[in-house]
Design a protein around this motif. Structure first.
Motif, mmCIF file in Angstrom:
data_model
loop_
_atom_site.group_PDB
_atom_site.id
_atom_site.type_symbol
_atom_site.label_atom_id
_atom_site.label_comp_id
_atom_site.label_asym_id
_atom_site.label_seq_id
_atom_site.Cartn_x
_atom_site.Cartn_y
_atom_site.Cartn_z
ATOM 1 N N ILE A 1 0.872 -1.167 0.000
ATOM 2 C CA ILE A 1 0.000 0.000 0.000
ATOM 3 C C ILE A 1 0.920 1.232 0.000
ATOM 4 O O ILE A 1 2.125 1.111 0.241
ATOM 5 N N GLN B 1 1.467 3.646 2.040
ATOM 6 C CA GLN B 1 2.192 3.865 3.291
ATOM 7 C C GLN B 1 3.433 2.959 3.376
ATOM 8 O O GLN B 1 4.504 3.401 3.789
ATOM 9 N N GLU B 2 3.258 1.708 2.969
ATOM 10 C CA GLU B 2 4.386 0.758 2.993
ATOM 11 C C GLU B 2 5.472 1.168 2.015
ATOM 12 O O GLU B 2 6.662 1.103 2.318
ATOM 13 N N GLU C 1 7.435 3.866 3.536
ATOM 14 C CA GLU C 1 8.260 3.368 4.648
ATOM 15 C C GLU C 1 9.507 2.642 4.132
ATOM 16 O O GLU C 1 10.612 2.863 4.615
ATOM 17 N N TYR C 2 9.281 1.780 3.145
ATOM 18 C CA TYR C 2 10.414 1.008 2.604
ATOM 19 C C TYR C 2 11.384 1.909 1.847
ATOM 20 O O TYR C 2 12.584 1.680 1.853
ATOM 21 N N ASP D 1 13.487 3.321 4.436
ATOM 22 C CA ASP D 1 14.386 2.270 4.954
ATOM 23 C C ASP D 1 15.552 2.031 3.994
ATOM 24 O O ASP D 1 16.703 1.886 4.411
ATOM 25 N N LEU D 2 15.233 1.974 2.692
ATOM 26 C CA LEU D 2 16.278 1.692 1.697
ATOM 27 C C LEU D 2 17.260 2.859 1.579
ATOM 28 O O LEU D 2 18.468 2.651 1.429
#
Lengths: 161, 150
Positions: A57, A59-60, A63-64, A67-68
């Motif tokens: 989605i 939001q994910e 987020e990723y 993170d990356l």
């Protein structure tokens, strides 16, 4: 005899195998006088694909992505620190896109004549879909590619040198 | 680094049983935890992480496949389990069709790139119609394992 390469590119993907490849590339650069580039590609192509196929989605994906980016910064900082510890100059670069495409594009634009990769997949399946980014780079690179086996001896050699 | 670094033969499960999303996820997580040697607390952590993600939106895709996934703080490297259900269930998929196959993907904070890479490989794999037909018609654990390791 002339050294057949002058510019080395090591591809970092955050894995332990890439760390071995980095150490090996630093030792190669130190012993041959070749210049060294370390590249991390934030795989925004995969993030886009995961969103469009409804695995992620919004939001994910965000987020990723963060993170990356943090992973890239951490590994490039570490690459600089390791190279400095051996007195080897290094250019670090964070790119975004499909790793195999971006690494080969960077190599071409910077006249890189040796790519150093961490380990490629063991042959456990004949499925093309299961080919890793390293496998793709190895098969499609225009310049020579050195595949470094993830082995404790490289870490020991690096520490001792 | 990729799917085959995170999936092992013993992480392929058939049949996974249950009548709804919660029961099939519970069964797959229970089987996976048993193979991994997890205790009840870690099994609960896994199920809770996956179900929490499902509350944000179903991971049921098209063509009978779902990819439940989550991060688990205690993990070092990504782990993948594949389960083929004994019978199709309503998983709330985007195409409204029943689900028969689950790819359970657990990622770690330490290796985000590997987690993304594994998910991307599964996404590519399930677009292959030949692979999809075969996995949807699996009738044994061996047949499921051979799909990945043949």
């Amino acid at each position: 005899m002339v050294c057949p390469f002058k510019k080395i590119l090591v591809y970092l993907d955050g894995s332990e195998g890439a760390m071995s490849a980095l150490m090996y590339a630093i030792m190669l650069a130190s012993s041959t006088g070749a210049s060294l580039h370390a590249v991390y590609v934030v795989n925004t192509k995969a993030l886009g694909d995961l969103l469009s196929s409804h695995i992620f989605i919004d939001q994910e994906k965000l987020e990723y992505l963060e993170d990356l980016k943090a992973d890239a910064a951490r590994h490039l900082r570490h690459a600089k620190k390791l190279a400095d510890s051996k007195g080897v100059g290094i250019l670090t670069e964070k790119l975004e896109g499909a790793p195999n495409v971006m690494v080969l594009k960077y190599a071409k634009e910077h006249s890189v004549d040796l790519i150093v990769l961490g380990s490629v997949n063991k042959i456990r399946s004949r499925r093309d879909e299961l080919m890793s980014e390293n496998d793709r780079m190895l098969r499609t690179s225009a310049c020579p590619v050195l595949v470094v086996k993830d082995d404790d001896s490289i870490w020991s050699m690096f520490e001792e040198e | 680094m990729g799917l085959l670094d995170s999936l092992k033969k013993e992480y392929c499960f058939y049949p996974v049983v249950g009548d709804d999303k919660h029961s099939v996820l519970s069964d797959l997580v229970s089987k996976f935890s048993s193979v991994l040697g997890y205790d009840g607390k870690r099994e609960e952590e896994m199920l809770s992480a996956v179900e929490k993600r499902e509350t944000l939106g179903s991971t049921g895709l098209e063509q009978g496949v779902a990819i439940p996934h989550a991060k688990m703080a205690s993990l070092e490297k990504p782990l993948v389990a594949v389960g083929v259900l004994e019978k199709e269930i309503d998983y709330g998929s985007v195409d409204g069709k029943a689900t028969k196959v689950l790819f359970l993907v657990l990622g770690s904070d330490e290796y985000p790139n590997e987690h993304v890479q594994v998910l991307a490989e599964i996404a590519k794999l399930v677009k292959n119609s030949y692979f999809l037909t075969r996995i949807l018609n699996v009738k044994s654990q061996k047949e499921l394992q051979d799909l990945f390791f043949e």
